[in-house]
Scaffold this motif. Structure first.
Motif, mmCIF file in Angstrom:
data_model
loop_
_atom_site.group_PDB
_atom_site.id
_atom_site.type_symbol
_atom_site.label_atom_id
_atom_site.label_comp_id
_atom_site.label_asym_id
_atom_site.label_seq_id
_atom_site.Cartn_x
_atom_site.Cartn_y
_atom_site.Cartn_z
ATOM 1 N N ILE A 140 39.670 39.353 49.668
ATOM 2 C CA ILE A 140 39.826 40.083 48.145
ATOM 3 C C ILE A 140 41.114 40.015 47.176
ATOM 4 C CG2 ILE A 140 39.904 42.921 47.866
ATOM 5 C CD1 ILE A 140 37.456 43.049 49.771
ATOM 6 N N LEU A 141 42.648 40.252 47.942
ATOM 7 C CA LEU A 141 43.745 39.550 46.470
ATOM 8 C C LEU A 141 43.196 38.444 46.088
ATOM 9 C CD1 LEU A 141 46.381 41.504 49.409
ATOM 10 C CD2 LEU A 141 45.362 42.593 47.844
ATOM 11 N N ALA A 142 43.079 37.953 46.329
ATOM 12 C CA ALA A 142 42.385 36.495 45.534
ATOM 13 C C ALA A 142 42.178 36.739 44.783
ATOM 14 C CB ALA A 142 43.109 35.102 46.468
ATOM 15 N N LEU A 143 40.768 36.982 44.658
ATOM 16 C CA LEU A 143 40.157 37.300 44.196
ATOM 17 C C LEU A 143 40.324 38.732 42.942
ATOM 18 C CD1 LEU A 143 36.044 37.237 43.736
ATOM 19 C CD2 LEU A 143 36.742 39.939 44.634
ATOM 20 N N MET A 144 40.554 39.153 43.307
ATOM 21 C CA MET A 144 41.451 40.441 41.704
ATOM 22 C C MET A 144 42.226 39.470 40.963
ATOM 23 S SD MET A 144 41.233 43.938 44.015
ATOM 24 C CE MET A 144 42.059 44.803 42.354
ATOM 25 N N ASP A 145 42.994 38.870 41.310
ATOM 26 C CA ASP A 145 43.782 38.195 40.933
ATOM 27 C C ASP A 145 43.548 37.002 40.095
ATOM 28 O OD1 ASP A 145 47.312 38.452 39.949
ATOM 29 O OD2 ASP A 145 46.903 36.279 41.749
ATOM 30 N N ARG A 146 42.715 36.303 40.440
ATOM 31 C CA ARG A 146 41.010 35.694 39.824
ATOM 32 C C ARG A 146 40.567 36.549 39.015
ATOM 33 N NH1 ARG A 146 37.379 33.398 42.820
ATOM 34 N NH2 ARG A 146 35.601 33.652 41.871
ATOM 35 N N LEU A 147 40.140 37.092 39.042
ATOM 36 C CA LEU A 147 39.444 37.740 38.041
ATOM 37 C C LEU A 147 40.058 38.864 36.571
ATOM 38 C CD1 LEU A 147 36.638 39.804 40.781
ATOM 39 C CD2 LEU A 147 36.532 37.733 39.101
ATOM 40 N N LYS A 148 42.085 39.293 37.332
ATOM 41 C CA LYS A 148 42.334 39.208 36.210
ATOM 42 C C LYS A 148 43.046 38.296 35.797
ATOM 43 C CE LYS A 148 46.868 39.906 36.677
ATOM 44 N NZ LYS A 148 48.043 39.771 37.551
ATOM 45 N N ARG A 149 43.601 37.020 35.785
ATOM 46 C CA ARG A 149 43.525 36.416 34.813
ATOM 47 C C ARG A 149 42.414 35.417 33.931
ATOM 48 N NH1 ARG A 149 45.363 33.841 39.936
ATOM 49 N NH2 ARG A 149 44.242 32.408 39.490
#
Length: 610
Positions: A205-214
């Motif tokens: 979920i952290l990786a997902l949020m980071d990717r979506l933010k980018r």
């Protein structure tokens, strides 16, 4: 690091003060707090419960009024998508409704309460799209499926017609994230979005949020008390303490040279993976600002106290017209381990792997199908209910949620006395002395004896649960996620307390947890569980420093480390979806077979499905 002068500021909080009216007069939840969040940036707001970090985010959403708070002073400037900058502090609630969900998305901490239990996942996902974007139903449903795919939910077409209770905690949390992202908000507020999740799901979920933010350039305000998550996610960190901002700076600066005493104490209390390297035995943590603290390794003995052999626990799945058993959940499958006197064995794994069921089966709070359980020479499986009750004097349990395991209507002294009354251990003044001694033991003032559970903080309630478990001088304590709901510094104190009691009283612990850094700190031995089986078992050092089973390796790789220079990349997290533990009645699983790869270090050779 982002340059703020050039960056577009999405939200700016200036001199915010939020007040609550209580019986004792006005209380300030947040006093004079200022910070800003720029596009494409993650600002982490850290602090412990009651520090005012959630209050500032609820004020920005203007939801604080519904929780009994008022914005006493300050500005909440927000840069709208096409309406320029407005001050949310003075905006009326009608306009706020358009902004909420559409331009500011929020991910709440508890996914079960954030979702409506009576509507399907699809209906909840499409609601915002229809309302804010005016999409026709068909397009909204297609977008909802696309969103579920983005947050990596398997079979989204099927999930969309399911209800929240049909999904696991991690899945529900992903739905909440998908809902927050549905309208592509400019600002995403995430309030403790991963506290209740497993390491593996948290990492995803952290990786997902980071990717979506980018990808979308969204600004993220991330509220948490988990410093390892902060190190993984944040560009900038704002540290809050008792309603005030005490420090702010780039993530690396905060971790490497914290200036404020509170930030130093907070970082000192974080157990870091790899801290125990080269140490043979567990030892208490060195806490910041605590003088003359005894730090001695806890050796324990070689004398076995609890032996579990081939433990099998299955739950029936009812169905059909007559509610007959149609299948079984294989919760623990052929589990064997030994705990020595004065030592700790930790069971780790993701939710649903059977670790809590294993703990409850040992106490026979759930009845195992088969297997042997021997405690100090007593065969627990063959005892009748009267003898089992007597045997339970020697084994006690500390549950995850101390509030649910304490009686809200009983004074604390009576709750600690209850086990002694039940077993007729002490009475009169002897009982009172023993209760007072137990309060001293768990470092609670004796004046707390007349209090009730709701008057205590989470950490204090957990201490009462420990005092109650110690009341009968047990030999074994099963701690089921006993510190997972606590703040960092409180967690460190409770862990140290448990370890000190272990070395003084020779207690044995079965420690059930999904927090790998905590497990590394307290354990003599570690068992890693996956789908009801122990896939790897051995001394702590060999499990953490030389893991052999692919699942153990994946689990250790997923743990975020409280150091911004050691961030995980998304490609390091390659988890396979967990297969279902439900099997038809005629299914006969193969027995667990192990290979001893080093003295006392066993790896499962039977196919575990991973």
């Amino acid at each position: 690091m982002l340059d703020h002068s050039a960056e577009q500021k999405i939200a700016t909080i200036q001199n915010l003060r939020v007040e609550f009216q209580t019986k004792d007069g006005t209380v300030a939840g947040v006093k004079d707090v200022s910070f800003d969040v720029a596009a494409g940036e993650t600002v982490a707001i850290v602090g412990e419960s009651g520090s005012g970090k959630s209050v500032s985010s609820l004020a920005l959403m203007r939801l604080i009024e519904f929780g009994g708070g008022t914005i006493a002073s300050g500005k909440l400037l927000f840069d709208r998508r096409n309406g320029g900058q407005i001050d949310l502090a003075g905006t009326d609630q009608d306009l706020m409704r358009t902004i909420r969900g559409n331009e500011i998305g929020m991910i709440f901490q508890e996914p079960m309460t954030a979702l409506n239990p009576v509507f399907t996942v699809g209906r909840q996902l499409t609601e915002g799209l229809k309302l804010h974007k005016g999409m026709p139903t068909k397009d909204a449903e297609a977008r909802a499926i696309e969103l579920l795919r983005q947050v990596r939910i398997p079979e989204p077409e099927r999930r969309i017609s399911q209800y929240p209770h049909e999904l696991s905690g991690g899945m529900r949390q992903r739905v909440v994230i998908a809902m927050a992202l549905a309208c592509e908000p400019r600002l995403l507020i995430a309030d403790e979005p991963t506290t209740a999740l497993d390491v593996t799901i948290q990492a995803e979920i952290l990786a997902l949020m980071d990717r979506l933010k980018r990808e979308t350039g969204t600004a993220v305000m991330f509220i948490t008390h988990d410093m390892a998550v902060v190190a993984q996610m944040a560009d900038r960190v704002v540290v809050m303490f008792r309603g005030e901002k005490v420090e702010e700076g780039p993530a690396e600066q905060i971790f490497e040279s914290p200036q404020h005493e509170y930030t130093k104490a907070l970082l000192a209390a974080v157990p870091k993976l790899g801290e125990m390297k080269g140490k043979l035995y567990p030892e208490p943590m060195k806490l910041f600002g605590v003088e003359d603290q005894k730090i001695e390794p806890i050796m324990g003995t070689d004398k076995p106290l609890l032996e579990v052999k081939n433990l099998v626990t299955r739950f029936p799945v009812k169905g059909g017209f007559f509610r007959s058993t149609v299948a079984q959940v294989h919760a623990t499958e052929d589990v064997s381990f030994t705990i020595n006197q004065g030592q700790t064995l930790s069971l780790v794994g993701e939710s649903g792997c059977g670790k809590s069921t294993a703990g409850r089966s040992i106490l026979r709070l759930v009845e195992p199908q088969s297997g042997q359980i021997t405690l100090d020479g007593k065969d627990i499986m063959s005892l009748n209910s009267g003898d089992l009750r007597k045997a339970r004097r020697d084994m006690q349990m500390i549950f995850q949620d101390p509030f649910a395991s304490l009686n809200p209507q009983m004074q604390l002294s009576d709750q600690v006395a209850e086990p002694m009354k039940n077993f007729g251990v002490a009475s009169g003044s002897e009982m009172q002395d023993r209760i007072a001694m137990l309060f001293d033991r768990v470092e609670l003032p004796r004046s707390f004896m007349r209090r009730y559970p709701h008057e205590l903080s989470g950490g204090q309630r957990q201490r009462i649960a420990i005092a109650r478990a110690l009341a009968l001088n047990p030999k074994l304590i099963i701690a089921d996620e006993a510190v997972s709901a606590l703040d960092v510094s409180v967690q460190a104190q409770v862990l140290n307390l448990m370890m000190e009691l272990q070395s003084e009283l020779g207690l044995s612990f079965l420690f059930i947890s999904h927090d790998m850094a905590v497990v590394e700190r307290v354990s003599h031995n570690v068992g890693v569980m996956y789908l009801g089986r122990i896939v790897e078992l051995g001394p702590r050092a060999s499990i953490f420093e030389d893991p052999k089973h692919p699942y153990t390796q994946a689990l250790i790789k997923a743990v975020p480390i409280a150091d911004p220079r050691q961030r995980k990349s998304e490609k390091e997290l390659n988890f396979k979806p967990i297969p279902s533990p439900i099997h038809p009645l005629e299914y006969a699983p193969a027995p667990s077979e192990y290979e001893e790869v080093a003295p006392g270090h066993f790896v499962l050779t039977t196919d575990s499905g991973y």
